[in-house]
Scaffold this motif. Structure first.
Motif, PDB file in Angstrom:
ATOM      1  N   CYS A  99       0.822  -1.215   0.000  1.00  0.00           N
ATOM      2  CA  CYS A  99       0.000   0.000   0.000  1.00  0.00           C
ATOM      3  C   CYS A  99       0.850   1.257   0.000  1.00  0.00           C
ATOM      4  O   CYS A  99       0.445   2.291  -0.496  1.00  0.00           O
ATOM      5  CB  CYS A  99      -0.954   0.019   1.188  1.00  0.00           C
ATOM      6  SG  CYS A  99      -0.157   0.240   2.785  1.00  0.00           S
ATOM      7  N   GLY A 100       2.040   1.167   0.594  1.00  0.00           N
ATOM      8  CA  GLY A 100       2.941   2.318   0.568  1.00  0.00           C
ATOM      9  C   GLY A 100       2.745   3.318   1.690  1.00  0.00           C
ATOM     10  O   GLY A 100       3.373   4.370   1.692  1.00  0.00           O
ATOM     11  N   THR A 101       1.879   3.003   2.637  1.00  0.00           N
ATOM     12  CA  THR A 101       1.631   3.959   3.710  1.00  0.00           C
ATOM     13  C   THR A 101       2.886   4.204   4.547  1.00  0.00           C
ATOM     14  O   THR A 101       3.152   5.322   4.973  1.00  0.00           O
ATOM     15  CB  THR A 101       0.483   3.446   4.598  1.00  0.00           C
ATOM     16  OG1 THR A 101      -0.618   3.168   3.749  1.00  0.00           O
ATOM     17  CG2 THR A 101       0.073   4.479   5.625  1.00  0.00           C
ATOM     18  N   ALA A 154       5.302   6.551   2.779  1.00  0.00           N
ATOM     19  CA  ALA A 154       4.945   7.959   2.935  1.00  0.00           C
ATOM     20  C   ALA A 154       5.232   8.438   4.355  1.00  0.00           C
ATOM     21  O   ALA A 154       5.489   9.610   4.561  1.00  0.00           O
ATOM     22  CB  ALA A 154       3.476   8.158   2.596  1.00  0.00           C
ATOM     23  N   ILE A 211       6.927   8.736  -8.796  1.00  0.00           N
ATOM     24  CA  ILE A 211       5.742   9.594  -8.698  1.00  0.00           C
ATOM     25  C   ILE A 211       6.111  11.064  -8.870  1.00  0.00           C
ATOM     26  O   ILE A 211       5.435  11.808  -9.579  1.00  0.00           O
ATOM     27  CB  ILE A 211       4.995   9.322  -7.392  1.00  0.00           C
ATOM     28  CG1 ILE A 211       4.457   7.896  -7.427  1.00  0.00           C
ATOM     29  CG2 ILE A 211       3.841  10.300  -7.210  1.00  0.00           C
ATOM     30  CD1 ILE A 211       4.101   7.329  -6.098  1.00  0.00           C
ATOM     31  N   LEU A 212       7.215  11.471  -8.245  1.00  0.00           N
ATOM     32  CA  LEU A 212       7.621  12.873  -8.390  1.00  0.00           C
ATOM     33  C   LEU A 212       7.921  13.182  -9.854  1.00  0.00           C
ATOM     34  O   LEU A 212       7.572  14.251 -10.357  1.00  0.00           O
ATOM     35  CB  LEU A 212       8.843  13.161  -7.513  1.00  0.00           C
ATOM     36  CG  LEU A 212       8.548  13.146  -6.002  1.00  0.00           C
ATOM     37  CD1 LEU A 212       9.843  13.209  -5.197  1.00  0.00           C
ATOM     38  CD2 LEU A 212       7.628  14.292  -5.601  1.00  0.00           C
ATOM     39  N   ILE A 224       4.716  13.571 -11.737  1.00  0.00           N
ATOM     40  CA  ILE A 224       4.135  14.902 -11.519  1.00  0.00           C
ATOM     41  C   ILE A 224       4.803  15.901 -12.453  1.00  0.00           C
ATOM     42  O   ILE A 224       4.135  16.686 -13.139  1.00  0.00           O
ATOM     43  CB  ILE A 224       4.304  15.336 -10.045  1.00  0.00           C
ATOM     44  CG1 ILE A 224       3.523  14.408  -9.115  1.00  0.00           C
ATOM     45  CG2 ILE A 224       3.849  16.786  -9.855  1.00  0.00           C
ATOM     46  CD1 ILE A 224       3.807  14.619  -7.643  1.00  0.00           C
ATOM     47  N   GLY A 283      -3.080   6.033   1.418  1.00  0.00           N
ATOM     48  CA  GLY A 283      -2.043   6.032   2.449  1.00  0.00           C
ATOM     49  C   GLY A 283      -0.650   6.246   1.870  1.00  0.00           C
ATOM     50  O   GLY A 283       0.276   6.603   2.580  1.00  0.00           O
ATOM     51  N   ARG A 284      -0.487   6.005   0.577  1.00  0.00           N
ATOM     52  CA  ARG A 284       0.809   6.208  -0.063  1.00  0.00           C
ATOM     53  C   ARG A 284       1.069   7.693  -0.283  1.00  0.00           C
ATOM     54  O   ARG A 284       2.183   8.095  -0.596  1.00  0.00           O
ATOM     55  CB  ARG A 284       0.838   5.464  -1.413  1.00  0.00           C
ATOM     56  CG  ARG A 284       2.110   5.651  -2.242  1.00  0.00           C
ATOM     57  CD  ARG A 284       3.311   5.054  -1.544  1.00  0.00           C
ATOM     58  NE  ARG A 284       4.572   5.276  -2.262  1.00  0.00           N
ATOM     59  CZ  ARG A 284       5.370   6.302  -2.053  1.00  0.00           C
ATOM     60  NH1 ARG A 284       5.035   7.214  -1.170  1.00  0.00           N
ATOM     61  NH2 ARG A 284       6.499   6.423  -2.720  1.00  0.00           N
ATOM     62  N   LEU A 285       0.059   8.494  -0.149  1.00  0.00           N
ATOM     63  CA  LEU A 285       0.200   9.907  -0.481  1.00  0.00           C
ATOM     64  C   LEU A 285       1.203  10.565   0.463  1.00  0.00           C
ATOM     65  O   LEU A 285       0.941  10.778   1.631  1.00  0.00           O
ATOM     66  CB  LEU A 285      -1.125  10.663  -0.402  1.00  0.00           C
ATOM     67  CG  LEU A 285      -0.922  12.103  -0.882  1.00  0.00           C
ATOM     68  CD1 LEU A 285      -1.033  12.173  -2.381  1.00  0.00           C
ATOM     69  CD2 LEU A 285      -1.873  13.044  -0.227  1.00  0.00           C
ATOM     70  N   ASP A 286       2.336  10.855  -0.108  1.00  0.00           N
ATOM     71  CA  ASP A 286       3.359  11.580   0.612  1.00  0.00           C
ATOM     72  C   ASP A 286       3.056  13.060   0.397  1.00  0.00           C
ATOM     73  O   ASP A 286       2.867  13.480  -0.738  1.00  0.00           O
ATOM     74  CB  ASP A 286       4.701  11.178  -0.032  1.00  0.00           C
ATOM     75  CG  ASP A 286       5.880  11.814   0.652  1.00  0.00           C
ATOM     76  OD1 ASP A 286       5.703  12.884   1.253  1.00  0.00           O
ATOM     77  OD2 ASP A 286       6.979  11.245   0.555  1.00  0.00           O
ATOM     78  N   PRO A 287       2.983  13.860   1.453  1.00  0.00           N
ATOM     79  CA  PRO A 287       2.704  15.284   1.251  1.00  0.00           C
ATOM     80  C   PRO A 287       3.678  15.920   0.258  1.00  0.00           C
ATOM     81  O   PRO A 287       3.329  16.886  -0.413  1.00  0.00           O
ATOM     82  CB  PRO A 287       2.874  15.870   2.648  1.00  0.00           C
ATOM     83  CG  PRO A 287       2.587  14.745   3.574  1.00  0.00           C
ATOM     84  CD  PRO A 287       3.047  13.503   2.874  1.00  0.00           C
ATOM     85  N   PHE A 306       4.399  14.878  -2.546  1.00  0.00           N
ATOM     86  CA  PHE A 306       3.786  14.842  -3.884  1.00  0.00           C
ATOM     87  C   PHE A 306       2.918  16.080  -4.091  1.00  0.00           C
ATOM     88  O   PHE A 306       2.917  16.681  -5.159  1.00  0.00           O
ATOM     89  CB  PHE A 306       2.910  13.591  -4.066  1.00  0.00           C
ATOM     90  CG  PHE A 306       3.648  12.286  -3.884  1.00  0.00           C
ATOM     91  CD1 PHE A 306       5.027  12.216  -3.954  1.00  0.00           C
ATOM     92  CD2 PHE A 306       2.927  11.113  -3.647  1.00  0.00           C
ATOM     93  CE1 PHE A 306       5.690  11.000  -3.784  1.00  0.00           C
ATOM     94  CE2 PHE A 306       3.581   9.908  -3.483  1.00  0.00           C
ATOM     95  CZ  PHE A 306       4.966   9.848  -3.546  1.00  0.00           C
ATOM     96  N   ALA A 320       7.403  18.349   4.436  1.00  0.00           N
ATOM     97  CA  ALA A 320       6.443  17.348   3.978  1.00  0.00           C
ATOM     98  C   ALA A 320       6.685  16.017   4.681  1.00  0.00           C
ATOM     99  O   ALA A 320       5.745  15.307   5.057  1.00  0.00           O
ATOM    100  CB  ALA A 320       6.551  17.173   2.466  1.00  0.00           C
ATOM    101  N   ARG A 321       7.966  15.692   4.880  1.00  0.00           N
ATOM    102  CA  ARG A 321       8.288  14.438   5.577  1.00  0.00           C
ATOM    103  C   ARG A 321       7.744  14.474   7.005  1.00  0.00           C
ATOM    104  O   ARG A 321       7.217  13.500   7.520  1.00  0.00           O
ATOM    105  CB  ARG A 321       9.794  14.218   5.637  1.00  0.00           C
ATOM    106  CG  ARG A 321      10.422  13.955   4.293  1.00  0.00           C
ATOM    107  CD  ARG A 321      10.777  12.477   4.134  1.00  0.00           C
ATOM    108  NE  ARG A 321       9.649  11.626   4.399  1.00  0.00           N
ATOM    109  CZ  ARG A 321       8.688  11.378   3.537  1.00  0.00           C
ATOM    110  NH1 ARG A 321       8.723  11.903   2.343  1.00  0.00           N
ATOM    111  NH2 ARG A 321       7.693  10.601   3.860  1.00  0.00           N
ATOM    112  N   ALA A 366       3.980  14.053   7.175  1.00  0.00           N
ATOM    113  CA  ALA A 366       3.602  12.650   7.020  1.00  0.00           C
ATOM    114  C   ALA A 366       3.894  11.891   8.300  1.00  0.00           C
ATOM    115  O   ALA A 366       3.064  11.120   8.785  1.00  0.00           O
ATOM    116  CB  ALA A 366       4.358  12.037   5.854  1.00  0.00           C
TER     117      ALA A 366
END
Lengths: 336, 676, 202, 155, 327
Positions: free
Chosen positions: B633-635, B638, B655-656, B659, D48-52, D54, E276-277, E280
């Motif tokens: 899931c990758g939580t 992050a 992902i970056l 974007i 939940g993967r959403l890293d701020p 991004f 941002a880190r 999170a």
């Protein structure tokens, strides 16, 4: 000493003076201070809503606005009349739920220099306050003259337990609070099946055939259970069942004689107040005979319909949980 | 910072699909393809083509040819949703010798041409999407699916018909099964029923043989009176902790002769098997055909446990099998797969106050009626009122109690219509009473079900279309005295009716088991808002769950009847057998990994994983992700404040960069505006 | 009997005369809060629950079906909403959470505005009641009953004991035959109600 | 300032969950529902993967607004990860606000795989809202942005 | 002139703490003097820009540049020193990521100047404002022009190495000096260009000795108002400690002393945006699923942006010079 804002409603000034006097007496005994909202107006009953919804709600909301103005730190309005109680609470609910509607009503109120913020006032019926705020312990403390031997039918009517938005009342069909209260007073309480049925409402004025039938159902069922009195908590219910009982008898060629009393009248008696200070004697169907039982041990009516006994054959499921008692319900847990 | 002068390290092929006119009708595919070739060359695009149907074999061959001839290292296909054709293009790339995970499929159909009408805007968007895919694919890494061995044993939780069926399928195929059942016997709700619809087979007659097979099967370890406490591990390798309840009966010595319960002086209302209508003893087996045959002592009701004296059972037991000193036993088993078949609970009809159940004696629930009608039940199969002797002359059967009702449960309980029709038949057959069925809709959508409905109509059951408003004993006229009055609007007539009957049967709905949420947590699967367990796909994958290796069967997934439960039990078993035969399982390589040297052991990630895939090593103060448990899931990726966790397939760089790609055009435009 | 031929279909059997598909939405919009009216599944819980269903020409359920069918005139002329006693049994039992009682109030409002009310007994009672409220700020039961019976002689005929009862009210209950005292803020109240009336018309 | 005759077309990035909102977007496509073309979606395995990072990157890269979407609370494909996304979202929104980005430019949307229509409607609505806000103005400072902490989550 | 390699140190927008930290390497300063010819160090010696301008390109071997780019003079000197230096080290938090002066990036120049010239502690009865140029009888005099935002050194010139810290720890400086001297003598190899030197590769937690467990936070607290357990991880106690995201190298100085890490060593290796880190990380461990409660817990983080970007604002994605120019 607990203190509340008080909205008596029109009937308390006229047809339900007995209720008014007994409420005052009982609240005094229970250290409940009621601050009457100054210059309150009629709640519109069920009539104004029938005609014009917006003015009807504006009419009700004026009282809420006045209450908010005069709150002085209090936020609970106590209403002894079920119809008033429902109207006030419903106006607050809809103004809150339907923002556009709330704004509309406030626009109207502004014409009279008033404003009400939905959600500011909590409207509660007197019975609710007595049971859940004052508490049964305190009620029991005050009893000096238990109503032993009096067989009563607890009658709630419609507008206290329904509608049940916000699940505001324990049970919309078979609540037990009034039963518990009357039992605490020492009375014998029947499991009145029609306790939340309709008294006829305004039908006495517009459709007597219907009204008489509705009254008959209640009175005859109470009679089936050999209740001495039927206990009400709403001036409209009391009036319909009391004042029209004779006409109903005439209409159906029956001969019922069930006095209709307010719960506060019985509370007052149990607290040792004199009957005349509690509005006794103002009822059409005289409670004289029934009241003679109080304090005097009299035998039960011989042909009384027996309370449902434990079945001899198959066991019954355990009774439904009373108010406040938690029953385990699968889905309630699941929905958490 | 700028890398524009750098030579791109990858050779990328871009393929824009027309999808006939599905995409090309709105997006100018030629323009997109040309733009990508011209403008994304600096990122490594060496080929950019558009083609009528990329997913056709010709389209795939086109890509394969380019991979070989142009020495492509990455492929971006702009076509339909990756949920549709990602496997197709990955396989095509694999066929040309490229690692399949170096191919990226971006959607310009579902998320572009099909939802937009403005051709210019849609074409611009397609360019952005392609640019996003190109930027992203540069950072893809070749991945290899993870393979883990599969333990051949299976855990099945719940010994109802679904669990029994699954157990037999797997055990018969020669693999070990642990069947865990909470009650003292397997059998579930089906064991309580009298007849089954629509064939009117005797429920016990068809169920008991299967129960016996389970009880005697050499491949089955039957763990009744037991509950699963904990599940560790992952698909192929679960370690399950089971608490075996103390029976206080030594099963090695017990012969199941029944003397103990005959002699036991303590009578208890049996609110489980007899639905509260009958009695059992404090030492008991739920029913005569119970499997296993050994009784249990119910310590809450046993006089010895409560008062310290009695021991009648012990005294009379011919084989000295009673042992009051037994304690619950904790055991662990290793299994490769799990089936949850924990079934359902009956909706508590007391929640509907207007139906008077619990207040009015002769209002019965469906489960009570099953026991009444069952010849092994408390009345020997005589349908009588609560007084235990009077046969009803008229019976009302109320459908949809607690179901299809926003006040209680929204869903249709699926079985009540057929069950109510069955009741009508049984009442009719056994008592000759007048039977009314009160329904909102009659739902009989399965083989031979509607025929059964026809039969019941023919038998003379009276159908009233209307949801019952209330059931009362408050008579309005002498005709109603002593009866239960069912008040309802007969909606087909448009009039309110009051129908006096002697007996009412409430067809209470099915509810998820109490505590189903906690059980779901234990097994790492999810519940719907109602509390039913969620299948992997409602149509195409109804017995798998999102958690690899955990399957569901029967009513845990939603209300269903016996045939459907059996089918699901067998289906889940078939899925597992397929897995066991493969001996190992490939897992999608989308996983999180902790870069050990970067991890400082702050433990922020430790609570992130619902699958307990993150381990903390106290000695080295480093967290680690178990790739077999990780679901990708990758939580945690992050959450890691140090950037010490990476996620394959969805890395930060990927992902970056995506974007950046998606916004490439925007920046160009903004620059133009700035210049202007 | 079978050869008897009717040239005109009885009104109930014919097709719906004027389908007005905006009707349901209109009723829903005029009801405060979310009435969920469109969610009706025609189960009949309301009609089964209603204590005065026998006096209604259509059950509430049937009214909802008619709203859906756009049968505006029939609904406006129906006595169903006027027979509603506001007991809210239907509302709490409705499996679709439709605010039935509130919808009945809306239908009464609409019927009055469309001037299609058939029997004016109920609406007149409401009007009389409100005239007291508007003029005094509070209601007045005896005056109310008096006027109601005077205007609806048929009604009075059904209530032969009305006079002794009214006397009883005065003697036993100690009620005053005079109208109630006006509230202090009557002017303000009037302004509020007038403004509300304007808003209602919008 | 240049004279703009065309209405301002915001550029927006949407982060979607592979199991719900991305499928909702697919569903909208399959059902040919129309919505504004301003949003470009990125597929994550889970909200939940959403890293701020991004989101910050998207704004820094020129996006005028960002949509974050995931499964409804209680329905997460990975059990509970959408709650973690929600927690981060609220804090992120506060910080973005302090950094000069109006709350209206970032939206959290719960959409199940079946809610194509809701997804499409919400995107169109969001585009309208952002259009009303105008292009993201970097020269605004935190003092010029009204601070809002009240959270409203759609659908 | 000796043949020793030349050393320069300069401060732009900074507080001077970095210079003190360099002097604080004790006797090691003698090694510096022994190994280098100090040619330009305004704090320590008298030197003029024109002296530097007169140098040949690349003549300076090592330049430790501290401070952010607040005005055109800072930028000018940065460009000049870049041209003249072989090894340009972005020295200290201000140069690397903006540090405290970078917090001005929350505000416009006007707001910043207003704050400086009108607050209660300012004696400025005539409400005067600085002018960048002013005509005097003697001629026009100028002062540097402020940049719209404060930039980090690497946003203006190419940087060879980064040395974080506010200020960098003296023992780290000493180690770096040793390394450079060794490299000059051919005894060691310099790290690849762009590397961070004089700091660790993991985070403060790596050096912190406090005990830690799985984290679930029900409330955030401020350290001055909270009684904390001296043994236990501060974040677990609801103290917003930046340690988990902050580069190691300081020996966990603050958490060891009972205060939370405020992040002066900047982000860990490879992190794109420090704040941002932390968003999170902090939000992830909040123990609530209810929006209202989550927001209530977040209310305990009094100034989140300040908390997360105290040292890093000018280097952040959203308030760096790059993003600010895009609008």
């Amino acid at each position: 000493m607990s203190e509340y804002l008080f909205y008596p409603g029109c009937s308390m000034e006229s047809s339900a003076k007995a209720y008014y006097h007994s409420v005052m007496s009982v609240c005094k005994s229970l250290d409940v201070k009621l601050n009457e909202i100054d210059d309150w107006n009629c709640c519109g009953a069920t009539e104004y809503l029938s005609l014009d919804i917006t003015p009807a709600y504006a009419l009700i909301a004026r009282n809420l606005a006045l209450a908010e103005q005069q709150a002085n730190g209090l936020n609970t309005i106590v209403a002894p009349c079920s119809a008033c109680y429902l109207n006030l609470s419903k106006a607050d609910h809809y103004m809150h739920e339907d923002k556009a509607f709330g704004k509309k009503i406030n626009t109207a109120l502004a014409a009279g220099g008033l404003h009400y913020d939905p959600g500011q006032m909590v409207v509660r019926h007197l019975l609710d306050v007595v049971i859940n705020e004052v508490g049964m312990d305190k009620v029991k403390e005050r009893i000096v003259k238990p109503l032993t031997g009096l067989r009563v039918a607890p009658y709630i009517g419609c507008m206290l337990p329904r509608p049940d938005y916000n699940k505001r009342y324990s049970d919309s069909e078979h609540p037990y609070e009034l039963d518990d209260l009357l039992r605490a007073l020492g009375a014998e309480v029947i499991d009145f099946p029609l306790k939340t049925a309709c008294c006829g409402g305004h039908m006495t004025q517009i459709g007597p055939d219907t009204a008489f039938e509705l009254i008959r159902r209640l009175i005859s069922s109470a009679d089936d259970y050999k209740a001495d009195v039927l206990v009400a908590l709403c001036p409209m219910c009391q009036m319909n069942l009391d004042a029209f009982q004779g006409q109903m008898n005439g209409y159906f060629h029956t001969n019922y004689h069930i006095p209709i009393l307010f719960f506060t009248q019985l509370m007052g008696l149990a607290f040792g107040e004199k009957p005349e200070n509690l509005g006794f004697g103002s009822e059409f169907v005289s409670a004289h005979e029934a009241m003679q039982r109080i304090g005097v041990q009299t035998p039960l009516p011989d042909a009384a319909k027996p309370a449902p006994k434990k079945p001899a054959g198959l066991p019954m499921p355990p009774a439904r949980a009373r108010a406040g008692q938690k029953i385990t319900i699968g889905n309630e847990e699941a929905s958490k | 910072m700028s890398s524009e002068d750098k030579k791109p390290k990858e050779r990328i092929g871009v393929y824009i699909c027309h999808c006939g006119s599905n995409i090309a009708g709105v997006v100018n595919v030629a323009d997109v393809s040309k733009w990508a070739g011209d403008n994304l060359a600096n990122q490594g695009v060496v080929v950019s083509r558009d083609y009528k149907f990329m997913c056709s074999s010709l389209g795939q061959e086109l890509i394969q040819k380019d991979i070989k001839e142009q020495k492509l290292t990455r492929v971006v296909v702009a076509a339909c949703s990756p949920h549709l054709h990602e496997p197709t293009f990955r396989t095509a790339c694999k066929g040309a010798g490229m690692n399949p995970y170096l191919c990226e499929l971006v959607s310009i159909r579902e998320q572009d041409s099909w939802v937009h009408t403005d051709k210019i805007a849609a074409t611009e968007k397609a360019k952005a999407i392609v640019a996003g895919g190109v930027s992203r694919v540069v950072h893809h890494e070749p991945l290899i699916p993870l393979k883990v061995p599969i333990h051949p044993a299976t855990l099945i939780v719940g010994g109802g018909i679904a669990g029994i069926q699954a157990t037999l399928e797997i055990a018969d195929a020669g693999f070990p099964v642990y069947l865990v059942e909470r009650e003292p016997s397997i059998g579930g709700h089906m064991a309580q029923f009298d007849k089954t619809f629509p064939t009117l087979d005797c429920s016990a007659c068809i169920l008991t043989p299967k129960m016996v097979l389970v009880g005697n099967h050499p491949n089955v370890t039957l763990l009744t009176y037991s509950e699963v406490q904990k599940v560790d591990g992952y698909v192929g390798n679960f370690t399950v902790t089971i608490r075996k309840g103390a029976r206080y009966v030594k099963t090695a010595d017990c012969t199941g002769c029944g003397i103990c319960w005959e002699k036991c002086p303590k009578k208890v209302i049996d609110d489980k098997f007899e639905a509260g209508l009958g009695y059992r003893k404090a030492v008991y087996t739920p029913f005569p055909q119970a499997v296993p045959k050994y009784p249990v002592i119910d310590d809450i009701n046993c006089t010895y446990f409560q008062k310290g004296t009695c021991k009648a059972c012990e005294k009379f037991c011919p084989t000295n099998a009673i042992d009051f000193t037994q304690k619950d036993e904790i055991m662990t088993v290793e299994v490769g797969n799990i089936i949850l078949a924990t079934g359902w609970d009956l909706f508590d009809a007391r929640r509907v106050p207007n139906y008077g159940y619990g207040r009015l004696a002769n209002v019965f629930t469906n489960m009570e009626f099953e026991r009444l009608s069952n010849s092994a039940g408390p009345t020997g199969g005589n349908i009588v009122l609560r007084d235990g002797k009077t046969t009803p002359k008229s019976v009302g059967i109320v459908h949809c109690v607690g179901s299809r009702d926003k006040n209680y449960n929204n869903y249709c309980s699926a079985i009540c219509c057929m069950q109510s029709l069955k009741f009508a038949h049984l009442v009719h057959e056994k008592t000759g009473a007048t039977v009314y069925n009160f329904y909102i809709d009659i739902r009989t959508p399965a083989k031979a079900y509607d025929e059964f409905y026809q039969r019941i109509i023919e038998e003379g059951t009276l159908f009233v279309r209307g949801k019952v408003a209330e059931i009362t004993d408050a008579a309005r006229n002498p005709g109603e005295e002593g009866k239960l009055i069912i008040q309802v609007e007969d909606t087909l007539v448009g009039k309110q009716r009051r129908i006096p009957v002697d007996m009412v049967i409430l067809s209470s709905g099915l509810e998820p088991r109490a505590g189903s949420k906690e059980v779901a947590k234990t097994f790492g699967i999810s519940c719907s808002a109602d509390g039913w367990y969620i299948e992997r796909h409602p149509k195409l994958d109804p017995v798998a769950t999102m958690t690899e290796g955990v399957y569901i069967a029967g009513c845990v997934q939603g209300p269903k009847d016996i045939p459907a439960s059996v089918a699901q039990g067998a289906a889940a078993a078939a899925r597992i057998l397929g897995k066991i035969q493969q001996k190992e399982i490939a897992l999608e390589p989308i996983r999180a990994t902790v870069i050990e040297e970067k991890c400082s052991g702050c433990r922020i990630c430790n609570t992130m994983c619902p699958f307990s895939a993150i381990l903390f090593h106290e000695d080295t103060m480093v967290s680690e992700v178990n790739p077999a448990l990780c679901q990708g899931c990758g939580t945690c990726v992050a959450a890691c404040p140090a950037g010490a966790i990476t996620g394959t397939g969805f890395s930060n760089e990927q992902i970056l960069s995506q974007i950046d790609g998606l916004l490439l055009l925007t920046l160009d435009k903004k620059k133009e505006a700035a210049v202007a | 009997m079978s050869e008897k031929v009717t040239l005109v279909d009885p009104p109930s059997a014919g097709p719906v005369a004027h389908e007005d598909l905006s009707l349901l939405n209109e009723v829903s919009l005029c009801t405060p809060g979310d009435s969920h009216l469109e969610m009706c599944i025609q189960c009949g819980t309301c009609g089964g629950s209603c204590p005065s269903a026998s006096a209604m020409d259509h059950t509430p359920r049937a009214i909802f079906a008619m709203l859906r069918a756009g049968m505006r005139d029939e609904v406006m002329k129906s006595n169903t909403p006027w027979m509603c006693v506001s007991c809210y049994y239907c509302t709490v039992r409705c499996p679709q959470d439709i605010h039935i009682t509130d919808v009945m109030y809306t239908l009464k409002n609409m019927a009055i505005k469309s001037k299609m009310v058939q029997d004016s007994t109920a609406s007149d009672f409401s009007r009389t009641f409100i005239s007291y409220v508007k003029n005094y700020g509070r209601s007045f039961e005896i005056g109310l009953a008096g006027i109601q019976n005077a205007t609806h002689l048929k009604l009075a005929a059904r209530l032969p004991n009305m006079i002794p009862m009214a006397l009883g009210m005065l003697t036993k209950k100690g009620m005053s035959p005079l109208p109630p005292k006006r509230i202090k803020g009557l002017d303000g109240l009037k302004k509020i109600l007038d403004r509300a009336q304007e808003l209602e018309a919008e | 300032m240049t004279e703009e005759t065309k209405p301002f077309e915001p550029v927006m990035i949407g982060f979607t969950c592979n199991w719900c909102s991305y499928r909702a977007a697919d569903m909208a496509g399959i059902s040919r529902m129309k919505y504004a073309p301003n949003v470009r979606l990125i597929r994550l395995m889970c909200s939940g993967r959403l890293d701020p990072t991004f989101v910050f990157k998207a704004f820094a890269g020129g996006a005028d607004a960002v949509l974050v979407s995931g499964c409804h609370p209680g329905d997460c494909h990975y059990a509970t990860q959408n709650y973690k996304a929600m927690r981060r979202f609220y804090l992120m929104k506060r910080v973005l606000n302090q950094l000069g980005i109006e709350s209206g430019r970032i939206k959290l949307l719960w959409a199940s795989a079946a809610e194509g229509q809701i997804f499409a409607n919400e995107i169109t609505k969001f585009v309208e809202e952002v259009r009303a806000l105008g292009p993201l103005n970097w020269n605004k400072t935190s003092a010029e942005i009204p601070v809002e902490t009240k959270e409203e989550v759609t659908a | 002139m000796s043949n020793k390699p030349k050393f320069a140190m300069y401060w732009a927008a900074s507080c001077g703490g970095c210079e003190i930290a360099v002097l604080n390497i004790h006797e090691k300063i003698l090694d510096v003097d022994a190994a280098f010819d100090v040619v330009f160090w305004p704090v320590a010696m008298d030197a003029k820009y024109k002296d530097v301008e007169a140098m040949q390109d690349g003549e300076i071997t090592l330049c430790l540049f501290n401070g952010g780019m607040r005005n055109d003079e800072n930028e000018h000197v940065a460009r000049l020193l870049r041209k003249k230096s072989k090894i340009m080290v972005s020295f200290g938090s201000c140069a690397c990521e903006g540090c405290i002066p970078g917090l001005a990036n929350f505000s416009s120049i006007k707001e910043m100047v207003d704050t400086a010239f009108t607050t209660i502690t300012t004696d400025n009865p005539d409400n005067l404002r600085p002018q960048t140029s002013y005509a005097m009888p003697e001629g026009i005099i100028t002062i540097p022009t402020l940049n719209t935002v404060l930039k980090t050194l690497d946003q203006v010139v190419d940087v060879d190495y980064y040395m974080p810290g506010c200020p960098p720890e003296s023992h780290q400086i000493a180690a770096v000096v040793d390394l450079v001297i060794a490299a000059l003598n051919g005894k060691a190899e310099l790290p690849p260009k762009g590397a961070t030197i004089g700091a660790g590769n993991s985070t403060v937690c790596d050096e912190c000795t406090r005990k830690r467990h799985e984290k679930t936070i029900k409330a955030f607290g401020r350290i001055q108002l909270t009684h904390t357990d001296p043994e236990l991880c501060l974040l677990e106690q609801g103290i917003p400690c930046n340690g988990p995201a902050t580069r190691s190298g300081c020996n966990a100085r603050c958490p060891s002393a009972g205060a939370q890490c405020i992040g002066c060593y900047g982000p860990a290796e490879g992190v794109v945006d420090y704040g941002a880190r932390l968003i999170a990380a902090f939000a992830s461990v909040i123990d609530s699923d209810k929006p209202d409660e989550i927001n209530q817990i977040l209310d305990g983080l009094v100034d989140p942006a300040g908390q997360f970007y105290r040292f890093n604002l000018a280097g952040s994605l959203l308030r760096s010079s790059k993003s600010a120019q895009k609008g």
